[in-house]
Motif scaffolding. Structure first.
Motif, PDB file in Angstrom:
ATOM      1  N   GLY A 156      56.770  64.649  45.529  1.00 53.97           N
ATOM      2  CA  GLY A 156      55.514  64.035  45.114  1.00 53.97           C
ATOM      3  C   GLY A 156      55.709  63.065  43.961  1.00 53.97           C
ATOM      4  O   GLY A 156      56.777  62.475  43.794  1.00 53.97           O
ATOM      5  N   ALA A 157      54.665  62.926  43.168  1.00 50.65           N
ATOM      6  CA  ALA A 157      54.690  61.998  42.042  1.00 50.65           C
ATOM      7  C   ALA A 157      55.357  62.636  40.833  1.00 50.65           C
ATOM      8  O   ALA A 157      55.256  63.850  40.608  1.00 50.65           O
ATOM      9  N   TYR A 158      56.025  61.793  40.055  1.00 50.52           N
ATOM     10  CA  TYR A 158      56.608  62.215  38.781  1.00 50.52           C
ATOM     11  C   TYR A 158      56.136  61.263  37.699  1.00 50.52           C
ATOM     12  O   TYR A 158      56.278  60.044  37.835  1.00 50.52           O
ATOM     13  N   TYR A 159      55.533  61.850  36.672  1.00 53.28           N
ATOM     14  CA  TYR A 159      54.966  61.068  35.578  1.00 53.28           C
ATOM     15  C   TYR A 159      55.986  60.933  34.452  1.00 53.28           C
ATOM     16  O   TYR A 159      56.647  61.905  34.078  1.00 53.28           O
ATOM     17  N   VAL A 160      56.068  59.750  33.916  1.00 52.27           N
ATOM     18  CA  VAL A 160      56.958  59.468  32.786  1.00 52.27           C
ATOM     19  C   VAL A 160      56.093  59.137  31.575  1.00 52.27           C
ATOM     20  O   VAL A 160      55.199  58.274  31.659  1.00 52.27           O
TER      21      VAL A 160
END
Length: 281
Positions: A156-160
Motif C-alpha cells: 500500500g501507501a508509505y508516508y514520508v
C-alpha cells in the motif's frame, strides 16, 4: 542398459529444469520500477497525512519550505519489495544560523504506523556551518499479509515525513530546500511469503459522502464510498507480485538432485546384488 537409459533421462530432465528456470524467471519477473516520462516530478510537499504529495517509485520530489514545517510525501510499495527513502536538505547560509540542527526522516505505512528503519541514518545533526544534511531509511521487506497485532510493512501507501527535531529557536522559519527520492528493489524468493490482503492500504480521495437529511437510511453501504478512486497509483506490475519467485528454481533443483540420488543408490545396490549372484553361481 535400462539403468543407463533411466539415468540419462533424469540428467536430461535436470538440464531442462535448471536451464529453463532462469529463462522463465526472466520472462515473468516484474519490470524494474521507473517513473513515467509523462509524469512531472512533484515540486511541493504536503503538511499532513491527508495532504501528502504522491510520488512514484524512483521519482525525485523537491520542495521549498520553512525550517520547522512538517513535510509529507507518499509512495507505493508492494509485497516482496525493499523500500529505501533518501532525503537531502539544503540549509540556509551559515551567517543566518545560530547553531546546529537535527533533522529527522520518518516513514509510516498505510495505517499510519511508524515503521522502523532496517538500515540507514534517519536522524542526523548538521553543524552550524554545514551546507546540507542527508538522511536515509531502508525499510524491512514488505509482506503480503501479517497478523493484526504485528507491525509488519504491508502493501500500500508509505508516508514520508521530514522535519527538524532540534535547533535554536532563532532559526525557526528560515528557508530550506528539500529533495526526496523513494526507490524499491525486489527482495527475492528468500523473503517471499504467503497470504494476501483483500486490498492494499491506500488512502482514498473521498473518505465519505454527505447524505441528504431527508433521505431514508439504508443498510447497504454507500456506492459513493465503495467506488471512491484511490489517490495513489499502483506501482508498475500492480499490487500483487505474482506467483513466480526464484524459490521455484531451488525447489525444482532439489527435486532433481533427490531423483539423481535415488537412481544412483538403486544402481549401486543392484550392482552389488548382481555381483553376489555371479559369485554364488
Amino acid at each position: 542398459m535400462r539403468t543407463t537409459r533411466l539415468t540419462a533421462a533424469v540428467l536430461a530432465a535436470a538440464a531442462a529444469v535448471l536451464g529453463g528456470a532462469p529463462m522463465a524467471a526472466a520472462d515473468t519477473a516484474s519490470p524494474s520500477p521507473s517513473p513515467s516520462g509523462s509524469a512531472a516530478a512533484p515540486t511541493e510537499a504536503g503538511t499532513s497525512f491527508r495532504t501528502a504529495t504522491a510520488l512514484q517509485q524512483g521519482q525525485t520530489a523537491t520542495a521549498t519550505a520553512s525550517t520547522g514545517d512538517y513535510l509529507y510525501w507518499m509512495f507505493p510499495a508492494t509485497a516482496g519489495q525493499n523500500a529505501t527513502v533518501e532525503a537531502t536538505v539544503t540549509l540556509p547560509g551559515s551567517p543566518a544560523r545560530h547553531g546546529s540542527a537535527t533533522w529527522r526522516l520518518d516513514v509510516y505505512d498505510g495505517l499510519r504506523r511508524h515503521q522502523a528503519c532496517a538500515a540507514g541514518h534517519p536522524s542526523r545533526t548538521a553543524a552550524a556551518d554545514a551546507a546540507d544534511v542527508s538522511l536515509r531509511c531502508t525499510l524491512r521487506t514488505v509482506r503480503p499479509w501479517s497478523e493484526a497485532w504485528a507491525n509488519d510493512p504491508l502493501p500500500g501507501a508509505y508516508y514520508v515525513r521530514l522535519t527538524v527535531a532540534d535547533l535554536p529557536d532563532q532559526d525557526l522559519g528560515l528557508a530550506v530546500k528539500t529533495e526526496i527520492l523513494a526507490t524499491v528493489k525486489d527482495a527475492g524468493g528468500a523473503k517471499a511469503g504467503d497470504g494476501e490482503l483483500a486490498a492494499p492500504l491506500t488512502p482514498v480521495e473521498q473518505a465519505g459522502a454527505t447524505l441528504d437529511p431527508s433521505a431514508e437510511p439504508s443498510a447497504s453501504p454507500s456506492e459513493t464510498v465503495s467506488e471512491a478512486p484511490a489517490s495513489l497509483a499502483a506501482p508498475d506490475g500492480g499490487w500483487s507480485p505474482g506467483w513466480w519467485s526464484d524459490r521455484w528454481i531451488w525447489t525444482a533443483a532439489g527435486g532433481v538432485l533427490g531423483a539423481l540420488a535415488g537412481v544412483g543408490g538403486y544402481t549401486l545396490t543392484r550392482g552389488d546384488r548382481s555381483r553376489r549372484r555371479r559369485l554364488q553361481g
